[in-house]
Design a protein around this motif. Sequence first.
Motif, PDB file in Angstrom:
ATOM      1  N   ALA A 217       0.729  -1.188   0.022  1.00  0.00           N
ATOM      2  CA  ALA A 217       0.100  -0.202  -0.155  1.00  0.00           C
ATOM      3  C   ALA A 217       0.956   1.277   0.046  1.00  0.00           C
ATOM      4  O   ALA A 217       0.404   2.175  -0.565  1.00  0.00           O
ATOM      5  N   CYS A 218       1.913   1.114   0.557  1.00  0.00           N
ATOM      6  CA  CYS A 218       2.780   2.358   0.596  1.00  0.00           C
ATOM      7  C   CYS A 218       3.829   2.489  -0.698  1.00  0.00           C
ATOM      8  O   CYS A 218       4.527   3.333  -0.989  1.00  0.00           O
ATOM      9  N   GLY A 219       3.644   1.429  -1.412  1.00  0.00           N
ATOM     10  CA  GLY A 219       4.540   1.613  -3.051  1.00  0.00           C
ATOM     11  C   GLY A 219       5.937   1.068  -2.713  1.00  0.00           C
ATOM     12  O   GLY A 219       6.714   1.372  -3.613  1.00  0.00           O
ATOM     13  N   ARG A 220       6.376   0.534  -1.640  1.00  0.00           N
ATOM     14  CA  ARG A 220       7.641   0.156  -1.410  1.00  0.00           C
ATOM     15  C   ARG A 220       7.746  -1.208  -1.775  1.00  0.00           C
ATOM     16  O   ARG A 220       9.039  -1.417  -1.728  1.00  0.00           O
ATOM     17  N   ARG A 221       7.106  -2.103  -1.773  1.00  0.00           N
ATOM     18  CA  ARG A 221       7.091  -3.385  -2.332  1.00  0.00           C
ATOM     19  C   ARG A 221       7.753  -3.327  -3.666  1.00  0.00           C
ATOM     20  O   ARG A 221       6.825  -2.759  -4.689  1.00  0.00           O
ATOM     21  N   ASN A 222       8.688  -4.299  -4.086  1.00  0.00           N
ATOM     22  CA  ASN A 222       9.225  -4.318  -5.381  1.00  0.00           C
ATOM     23  C   ASN A 222       9.341  -5.922  -5.832  1.00  0.00           C
ATOM     24  O   ASN A 222       9.631  -6.679  -4.905  1.00  0.00           O
ATOM     25  N   ARG A 223       8.942  -6.054  -7.099  1.00  0.00           N
ATOM     26  CA  ARG A 223       9.302  -7.370  -7.613  1.00  0.00           C
ATOM     27  C   ARG A 223      10.169  -7.300  -8.983  1.00  0.00           C
ATOM     28  O   ARG A 223      10.162  -6.140  -9.356  1.00  0.00           O
ATOM     29  N   THR A 224      10.654  -8.108  -9.450  1.00  0.00           N
ATOM     30  CA  THR A 224      11.466  -8.478 -10.651  1.00  0.00           C
ATOM     31  C   THR A 224      10.912  -8.492 -11.755  1.00  0.00           C
ATOM     32  O   THR A 224       9.851  -9.331 -11.932  1.00  0.00           O
ATOM     33  N   LEU A 225      10.989  -7.764 -12.998  1.00  0.00           N
ATOM     34  CA  LEU A 225      10.371  -8.196 -14.101  1.00  0.00           C
ATOM     35  C   LEU A 225      10.900  -9.290 -14.856  1.00  0.00           C
ATOM     36  O   LEU A 225      12.201  -9.640 -14.857  1.00  0.00           O
ATOM     37  N   VAL A 226       9.671 -10.291 -15.352  1.00  0.00           N
ATOM     38  CA  VAL A 226      10.210 -11.361 -16.005  1.00  0.00           C
ATOM     39  C   VAL A 226       9.573 -11.335 -17.166  1.00  0.00           C
ATOM     40  O   VAL A 226       8.696 -11.534 -17.722  1.00  0.00           O
ATOM     41  N   PRO A 227      10.782 -10.866 -18.245  1.00  0.00           N
ATOM     42  CA  PRO A 227      10.235 -10.678 -19.920  1.00  0.00           C
ATOM     43  C   PRO A 227       9.953 -12.045 -20.513  1.00  0.00           C
ATOM     44  O   PRO A 227      10.321 -13.106 -20.009  1.00  0.00           O
ATOM     45  N   SER A 228       9.026 -11.916 -21.283  1.00  0.00           N
ATOM     46  CA  SER A 228       8.406 -13.035 -21.767  1.00  0.00           C
ATOM     47  C   SER A 228       8.284 -12.662 -23.531  1.00  0.00           C
ATOM     48  O   SER A 228       8.437 -11.754 -23.972  1.00  0.00           O
ATOM     49  N   ASP A 229       8.473 -14.050 -24.342  1.00  0.00           N
ATOM     50  CA  ASP A 229       8.492 -13.831 -25.748  1.00  0.00           C
ATOM     51  C   ASP A 229       7.472 -14.666 -26.129  1.00  0.00           C
ATOM     52  O   ASP A 229       7.615 -15.909 -26.527  1.00  0.00           O
ATOM     53  N   PRO A 230       6.170 -14.112 -26.134  1.00  0.00           N
ATOM     54  CA  PRO A 230       5.049 -15.084 -26.675  1.00  0.00           C
ATOM     55  C   PRO A 230       5.110 -15.262 -28.159  1.00  0.00           C
ATOM     56  O   PRO A 230       5.570 -14.505 -28.947  1.00  0.00           O
ATOM     57  N   PRO A 231       4.567 -16.197 -28.818  1.00  0.00           N
ATOM     58  CA  PRO A 231       4.560 -16.322 -30.187  1.00  0.00           C
ATOM     59  C   PRO A 231       3.722 -15.181 -30.695  1.00  0.00           C
ATOM     60  O   PRO A 231       2.795 -14.915 -30.116  1.00  0.00           O
ATOM     61  N   LEU A 232       4.025 -14.960 -32.288  1.00  0.00           N
ATOM     62  CA  LEU A 232       3.293 -14.157 -33.014  1.00  0.00           C
ATOM     63  C   LEU A 232       1.969 -14.725 -33.524  1.00  0.00           C
ATOM     64  O   LEU A 232       2.093 -15.475 -34.389  1.00  0.00           O
ATOM     65  N   LEU A 233       0.831 -14.139 -32.986  1.00  0.00           N
ATOM     66  CA  LEU A 233      -0.436 -14.645 -33.462  1.00  0.00           C
ATOM     67  C   LEU A 233      -1.279 -13.264 -34.015  1.00  0.00           C
ATOM     68  O   LEU A 233      -1.684 -12.512 -33.062  1.00  0.00           O
ATOM     69  N   PHE A 234      -1.718 -13.286 -34.981  1.00  0.00           N
ATOM     70  CA  PHE A 234      -2.468 -12.182 -35.459  1.00  0.00           C
ATOM     71  C   PHE A 234      -3.774 -12.912 -35.953  1.00  0.00           C
ATOM     72  O   PHE A 234      -4.012 -13.568 -37.124  1.00  0.00           O
ATOM     73  N   GLU A 235      -4.693 -13.210 -35.050  1.00  0.00           N
ATOM     74  CA  GLU A 235      -5.936 -13.517 -35.135  1.00  0.00           C
ATOM     75  C   GLU A 235      -7.100 -12.939 -34.657  1.00  0.00           C
ATOM     76  O   GLU A 235      -6.878 -12.054 -33.679  1.00  0.00           O
ATOM     77  N   GLU A 236      -8.198 -12.760 -35.370  1.00  0.00           N
ATOM     78  CA  GLU A 236      -9.328 -12.180 -34.881  1.00  0.00           C
ATOM     79  C   GLU A 236     -10.534 -12.994 -35.167  1.00  0.00           C
ATOM     80  O   GLU A 236     -10.564 -13.807 -36.085  1.00  0.00           O
ATOM     81  N   ALA A 237     -11.406 -13.109 -34.129  1.00  0.00           N
ATOM     82  CA  ALA A 237     -12.588 -13.963 -34.122  1.00  0.00           C
ATOM     83  C   ALA A 237     -13.814 -13.235 -33.698  1.00  0.00           C
ATOM     84  O   ALA A 237     -13.924 -12.314 -32.765  1.00  0.00           O
TER      85      ALA A 237
END
Length: 529
Positions: A217-237
């Motif tokens: 709540a004070c904004g002091r807690r921090n976490r590490t960024l875990v980058p992801s590399d998702p597959p490229l999907l260009f779909e619309e339904a």
Amino acid sequence: MEAILRAEPELRSQDVAVLEGKPPLQKIIAVNEAARKAGITPGMTKLQIEGCGGIALRDRSELQESAAHQALLDCSQSFSPRVEDFAPDTVLLDLSGLDKLFGPLPAIAREIFRRAWRIGLRTNVSVAGTLDAALLAAHGFSEVTVLPKGKESEVLGSLPVEVLFADESDSKDDDKEEVLETFRQWGIRKFGDLAALPGVALSERLGQRGLELQRKACGRRNRTLVPSDPPLLFEEAMELEFPLVLLEPLAFLLSRMLDQLCARLQSRSLAAQEIHLEMTLENRRRDSKNTFQRAIHLPVPLLNAQTFLKLLQLDLKAHPPGAPIVKVHLHIVPAKPRPGQAGLFIPCSPEPEKLELTLARISAVVGEGPAGSPKLLDTHRPQAFEMLRFMPAASENVGFARARTPVSPRNDNFGGTGVLARVENNLESENHTAVNLVTALRILRPPIPVTVNQQEGKPCHISSDKRNQITGEVVWAAGPWRSSGDWWEEDAWVRDEWDIAVQEKIGIVLYRLIHDLIGGRWLLEGSYD
């Protein structure tokens, strides 16, 4: 909710509720702000709100949610390569060092909001020094929020304590409700109230869980960024509320879906190489298929929604689905854009978009087979070729197939009265140079059927009712030259070729005469210049 509103933007001004489950046990899982003000809350059943008029009800669609999530990832990765796929509705970005490209952090946040809006998503964007502070601000404040460094506690102090659990997808509901009930009994309503509690007393009552929530709540807690590399999907339904029969309303839906896909491709600096359309049909008969599929393979990577729409319209007009449509699924195969630069001495070629539309219109008139680029087959069969899809060459402006070298008449031993193939005349000139004259064969397509009279095994007279009635005596004939092939196939061929000179009204004309030994036909295949 945003997945539904992205597919149907006209619903943003209405009361909308999303249903999940099977009838009659359907329950509301999400509502927009207008529906919440009307008294509709998640957890209500469909029967409870049937009496409320003016509410648009939509079923949950996993395909639409997946497309909206991929669009959110595309928007994020167009700014930073370090992106974490945190939740289906949340992504985290590392904006450090991007000020040299996009300007200060407030400008980056506003540009992210605008770009997400262009691809159909109304998002909350927050920028903070820690990931947890940015997550809480995004769940608690609307649109764009920038938390100054060192003042996270002051800005987050006005948020309700329920927001603390908005990003905890793995927390148990019992633990969440127990902690919230304890806060209500203590009179803790805001982040600021929780931050003001003494840490020792809070840990004695709630343990490490309480201290973790206070730091959060004070904004002091921090976490590490875990980058992801998702597959490229260009779909619309899109699942349709009512089956579509006409192609005009379908074109309206396809136009919206193509606009969204092109915006996503543009954010990734990509173009489209293939377009796959799959539609689920209303199954009225058991023996009929309920899936209709079409694919368009583009000759070069393109990025033009209007061109794609016109190509789909022409294709569907030539190949109609044949049944009402209840679901539309559009998939694009991405490719890198094709850079092109014409040379100074190369004639300009038509634009790829216009050329593809022109070929599609021609195919709609003459069919798919006759339109394309000819390619000679690797066979001994004369004039054997096939029509391929037009594909511009990589190194040339004009992508047509290379023309066949003009056929010269034969220089074999004709057995006739003269040499027909190649005539070499030594023309005397000032520098006494020799000029070689080559006679060219003009192929007649289609070949002209003729009637041939023979004398001593050689043609002596031909006649035809076509092409101005080619009729005359054969002055001399050379041949035959027999060729055959594909004897192991059904379309085997055996033919004799003759070179003949025919006395006509205009004079002597040279022809190539073909005798099809299998079909028993005589054909004029070409004439010599």
